[in-house]
Design a protein around this motif. Structure first.
Motif, PDB file in Angstrom:
ATOM      1  N   ILE A  21     -62.322 -43.591 -14.754  1.00 37.44           N
ATOM      2  CA  ILE A  21     -63.117 -44.063 -15.988  1.00 37.44           C
ATOM      3  C   ILE A  21     -62.624 -44.322 -17.159  1.00 37.44           C
ATOM      4  CG2 ILE A  21     -65.521 -44.114 -16.587  1.00 37.44           C
ATOM      5  CD1 ILE A  21     -66.461 -42.971 -13.891  1.00 37.44           C
ATOM      6  N   LYS A  22     -62.365 -42.995 -17.547  1.00 34.95           N
ATOM      7  CA  LYS A  22     -61.653 -42.880 -18.979  1.00 34.95           C
ATOM      8  C   LYS A  22     -60.562 -43.920 -19.270  1.00 34.95           C
ATOM      9  CE  LYS A  22     -59.770 -39.581 -22.356  1.00 34.95           C
ATOM     10  NZ  LYS A  22     -59.459 -38.291 -22.432  1.00 34.95           N
ATOM     11  N   ALA A  23     -59.486 -43.933 -18.219  1.00 35.75           N
ATOM     12  CA  ALA A  23     -58.525 -44.712 -18.386  1.00 35.75           C
ATOM     13  C   ALA A  23     -58.955 -46.400 -18.679  1.00 35.75           C
ATOM     14  CB  ALA A  23     -57.619 -44.828 -17.261  1.00 35.75           C
ATOM     15  N   ILE A  24     -59.937 -46.720 -17.913  1.00 33.30           N
ATOM     16  CA  ILE A  24     -60.458 -48.104 -18.066  1.00 33.30           C
ATOM     17  C   ILE A  24     -61.382 -48.306 -19.217  1.00 33.30           C
ATOM     18  CG2 ILE A  24     -59.753 -49.044 -15.961  1.00 33.30           C
ATOM     19  CD1 ILE A  24     -62.770 -49.004 -15.049  1.00 33.30           C
ATOM     20  N   THR A  25     -62.143 -47.303 -19.654  1.00 30.05           N
ATOM     21  CA  THR A  25     -63.382 -47.554 -20.588  1.00 30.05           C
ATOM     22  C   THR A  25     -63.210 -46.607 -21.965  1.00 30.05           C
ATOM     23  OG1 THR A  25     -64.665 -45.439 -19.659  1.00 30.05           O
ATOM     24  CG2 THR A  25     -64.972 -47.749 -18.795  1.00 30.05           C
ATOM     25  N   GLY A  26     -62.414 -45.566 -21.818  1.00 30.65           N
ATOM     26  CA  GLY A  26     -62.133 -44.686 -22.930  1.00 30.65           C
ATOM     27  C   GLY A  26     -62.965 -43.588 -23.087  1.00 30.65           C
ATOM     28  N   GLY A  27     -64.035 -43.740 -22.206  1.00 29.09           N
ATOM     29  CA  GLY A  27     -65.138 -42.616 -22.102  1.00 29.09           C
ATOM     30  C   GLY A  27     -64.883 -41.433 -21.355  1.00 29.09           C
TER      31      GLY A  27
ATOM     32  N   PRO B  69     -60.488 -57.263 -15.068  1.00 34.68           N
ATOM     33  CA  PRO B  69     -59.014 -57.075 -14.613  1.00 34.68           C
ATOM     34  C   PRO B  69     -58.018 -57.805 -15.253  1.00 34.68           C
ATOM     35  CG  PRO B  69     -60.543 -58.051 -12.922  1.00 34.68           C
ATOM     36  CD  PRO B  69     -61.526 -58.062 -14.110  1.00 34.68           C
ATOM     37  N   THR B  70     -58.241 -58.964 -16.033  1.00 40.32           N
ATOM     38  CA  THR B  70     -57.184 -59.462 -17.011  1.00 40.32           C
ATOM     39  C   THR B  70     -56.631 -58.682 -17.897  1.00 40.32           C
ATOM     40  OG1 THR B  70     -58.736 -60.357 -18.486  1.00 40.32           O
ATOM     41  CG2 THR B  70     -57.993 -61.813 -16.388  1.00 40.32           C
ATOM     42  N   ASN B  71     -57.579 -57.739 -18.450  1.00 37.93           N
ATOM     43  CA  ASN B  71     -57.079 -56.717 -19.549  1.00 37.93           C
ATOM     44  C   ASN B  71     -57.210 -55.347 -19.127  1.00 37.93           C
ATOM     45  OD1 ASN B  71     -59.734 -56.280 -19.890  1.00 37.93           O
ATOM     46  ND2 ASN B  71     -59.836 -57.209 -21.892  1.00 37.93           N
ATOM     47  N   ALA B  72     -57.600 -55.018 -17.936  1.00 43.30           N
ATOM     48  CA  ALA B  72     -57.841 -53.618 -17.467  1.00 43.30           C
ATOM     49  C   ALA B  72     -58.671 -52.766 -18.102  1.00 43.30           C
ATOM     50  CB  ALA B  72     -56.477 -52.989 -17.011  1.00 43.30           C
ATOM     51  N   LYS B  73     -59.647 -53.586 -18.943  1.00 38.18           N
ATOM     52  CA  LYS B  73     -60.745 -52.825 -19.882  1.00 38.18           C
ATOM     53  C   LYS B  73     -62.083 -52.850 -19.028  1.00 38.18           C
ATOM     54  CE  LYS B  73     -57.854 -51.436 -22.791  1.00 38.18           C
ATOM     55  NZ  LYS B  73     -57.156 -50.259 -22.750  1.00 38.18           N
ATOM     56  N   GLY B  74     -62.778 -51.810 -19.375  1.00 39.66           N
ATOM     57  CA  GLY B  74     -64.266 -51.824 -18.523  1.00 39.66           C
ATOM     58  C   GLY B  74     -65.239 -51.243 -19.579  1.00 39.66           C
ATOM     59  N   LYS B  75     -66.467 -51.449 -19.429  1.00 39.01           N
ATOM     60  CA  LYS B  75     -67.454 -50.897 -19.901  1.00 39.01           C
ATOM     61  C   LYS B  75     -68.551 -49.956 -19.105  1.00 39.01           C
ATOM     62  CE  LYS B  75     -71.390 -52.601 -22.529  1.00 39.01           C
ATOM     63  NZ  LYS B  75     -72.200 -53.909 -22.841  1.00 39.01           N
ATOM     64  N   LEU B  76     -68.556 -48.698 -19.502  1.00 37.57           N
ATOM     65  CA  LEU B  76     -69.519 -48.075 -18.528  1.00 37.57           C
ATOM     66  C   LEU B  76     -70.761 -48.352 -18.966  1.00 37.57           C
ATOM     67  CD1 LEU B  76     -69.642 -45.392 -16.944  1.00 37.57           C
ATOM     68  CD2 LEU B  76     -70.006 -44.016 -18.933  1.00 37.57           C
TER      69      LEU B  76
END
Length: 161
Positions: A120-126, A142-149
């Motif tokens: 979760i931290k790797a993809i959201t920074g949280g 998945p295009t930028n491997a970023k997520g929002k919790l």
């Protein structure tokens, strides 16, 4: 966009010297926790398209219990990328491959700590900690491997829902 429902397995048998960690099973409390997870998923009207679980018994049983409570007949795919000692980048890559068709999907991931929090931290920074039987919902691109919790729940909170 992938909608990830990230679930930490329920309460399991204690660690015992002669039982390998991967073979520890859920206890009654763990099954009850997974029913709460299923009720949360149902109340939020999530429709699960795919289920990935760690091959460890307690994680697989957790996924089974959630699907049974939801009355869903989905195949649970066990993947090494959800084992507790795996690098989270392997899980990110697996999800990127899965979404090569650019479709919207809801995927339930069932695994262990601290692996799930690290993911979760790797993809959201949280900075989060997923308690036993806890749930996090992440909107993952998945295009930028970023997520929002978007949601993080403990069993204490789910008991009150």
């Amino acid at each position: 966009m992938l909608h990830l429902i990230i679930v930490r397995h329920g309460e399991a048998e204690p660690k015992v010297e002669n039982i390998p960690d991967k073979d520890r099973k859920l206890i009654k409390k763990g099954l009850k926790q997974m029913r709460r997870v299923a009720n949360f998923i149902d109340n939020m009207s999530y429709k699960i398209d795919k289920v990935f679980s760690s091959p460890y018994i307690r994680a697989y049983q957790s996924a089974e219990a959630v699907l049974e409570e939801l009355d869903e007949d989905l195949k649970i795919e066990t993947i090494r990328e959800l084992e507790p000692d795996q690098d989270v980048s392997a899980l990110v890559e697996k999800l990127k491959e899965l979404n090569s068709a650019q479709t919207e999907m809801t995927i339930m991931l069932v695994g262990h700590e601290p692996h799930l929090s690290t993911f979760i931290k790797a993809i959201t920074g949280g900075e989060v900690e997923l308690k036993k039987g806890g749930v996090a919902v992440v909107e993952f691109d998945p295009t930028n491997a970023k997520g929002k919790l978007t949601i993080l729940l403990t069993q204490k909170i789910m008991k009150r829902l």
